[in-house]
Design an enzyme around this catalytic site. Structure first.
Site, short mmCIF file in Angstrom:
data_model
loop_
_atom_site.label_atom_id
_atom_site.label_comp_id
_atom_site.label_asym_id
_atom_site.label_seq_id
_atom_site.Cartn_x
_atom_site.Cartn_y
_atom_site.Cartn_z
N VAL A 59 22.21 38.40 84.62
CA VAL A 59 21.81 39.53 85.45
C VAL A 59 21.81 40.86 84.70
CG1 VAL A 59 22.51 38.45 87.61
CG2 VAL A 59 24.17 39.85 86.33
N ASN A 67 25.00 38.35 93.90
CA ASN A 67 26.25 37.62 93.91
C ASN A 67 26.82 37.42 92.51
OD1 ASN A 67 27.90 35.75 95.91
ND2 ASN A 67 27.67 34.60 94.00
N TYR A 114 44.03 45.19 86.91
CA TYR A 114 42.70 44.76 87.33
C TYR A 114 41.67 45.85 87.04
CZ TYR A 114 44.73 40.79 89.85
OH TYR A 114 45.38 39.63 90.19
N THR A 166 37.19 29.43 95.33
CA THR A 166 36.18 29.04 94.35
C THR A 166 36.90 28.76 93.03
OG1 THR A 166 35.79 31.28 93.52
CG2 THR A 166 34.54 30.60 95.47
N ASP A 188 21.45 31.89 87.61
CA ASP A 188 22.82 31.80 87.10
C ASP A 188 22.73 31.56 85.60
OD1 ASP A 188 25.70 30.97 86.75
OD2 ASP A 188 25.64 30.90 88.93
N LYS A 225 33.68 46.89 90.60
CA LYS A 225 33.41 46.61 92.00
C LYS A 225 33.46 47.86 92.87
CE LYS A 225 32.68 42.18 91.61
NZ LYS A 225 31.34 41.60 91.90
#
Length: 241
Positions: A61, A87, A149, A187, A37, A156
């Site tokens: 990443v 993730n 969005y 979250t 992370d 995605k």
């Protein structure tokens, strides 16, 4: 015996939320896991709490070269990885008419290219072991289209397509590739308006827990899903079905 006995996993975005829960489940079921992370303090705390079965590495990443370091750490400390959970990612909002090119490029680098780099980095280890499991975290936004969005939705959708194509390409190596579409998961990144209006927006009447999504992800990463590849699983309380 645990579902992940003898397995080594890499989980990105594992300092909190779904990634943290995925790492915890894998370790609790016999696996060893490298958490990555950009939130180093939180990631170190999670790894320390899990114990000897976990290590943390600071990792963006989208940095392709750093992926080699992540895989090397896993191999040196635990052995070749056979599980990868992509993730790590970011939310990003705005219409196509509003966003800047550099902003869009950065979102694609993180949300899409990050997973691509991860798959390429772990593949040699998985082929060495005779197989492996990859789970890409997409989004409910990759099943529909919502105004405002564009950056995250486009990235995605790309993850969704990458998963299906990679499942075909990697099947001869016994490497399974699946994707999960989280909906409104509770979250820190969940939009507050969704949390406040969950009873009206979500048929099940509530946001999902990080553990509820993580259990689906870890099922796909385990040998219980040994004949599942190219699958797309919604975890959204029937919000977008």
């Amino acid at each position: 015996m645990g579902r992940f006995d003898g397995k080594v996993a890499i989980v990105t975005g594992a300092a909190s939320g779904m990634g943290e829960m995925e790492a915890r489940i894998i370790a609790s079921e016999g696996g060893r896991v490298v958490l990555t992370d950009i939130a180093a303090d939180l990631g170190e705390q999670v790894a320390a709490d899990i114990g000897d079965a976990a290590l943390f590495m600071h990792h963006d990443v989208s940095d392709e070269a750093r992926w080699a370091d992540v895989v090397k750490l896993a191999r040196d400390r635990f052995g070749p990885p056979s599980v990868l959970i992509n993730n790590g990612g970011v939310g990003a909002y705005g219409g196509i008419h509003e966003i800047e090119t550099d902003y869009m490029r950065r979102i694609m680098e993180i949300n899409f290219m990050g997973g691509f780099f991860g798959i390429r980095a772990v593949l040699p280890s998985m082929r060495e072991l005779g197989g492996g499991a990859i789970v890409n975290i997409s989004s409910g936004l990759a099943t529909t289209s919502l105004a405002g969005y564009f950056p995250v939705g486009t990235s995605k959708w790309a993850v969704r397509g990458m998963t299906r194509l990679a499942a075909k390409d990697l099947a001869p190596f016994n490497v399974r590739v699946n994707t999960v579409f989280p909906g409104a998961i509770d979250t820190p990144s969940l939009v507050q308006s969704v949390r406040d209006n969950a009873k009206d927006l979500i048929p099940l009447g509530r946001a999902g827990g990080s553990d509820e999504c993580a259990r689906v992800v870890t099922f796909l990463a385990s040998d219980e899903a040994s004949y599942v590849s190219g699958a797309e699983i919604m975890v959204d309380g029937a919000m977008l079905c």
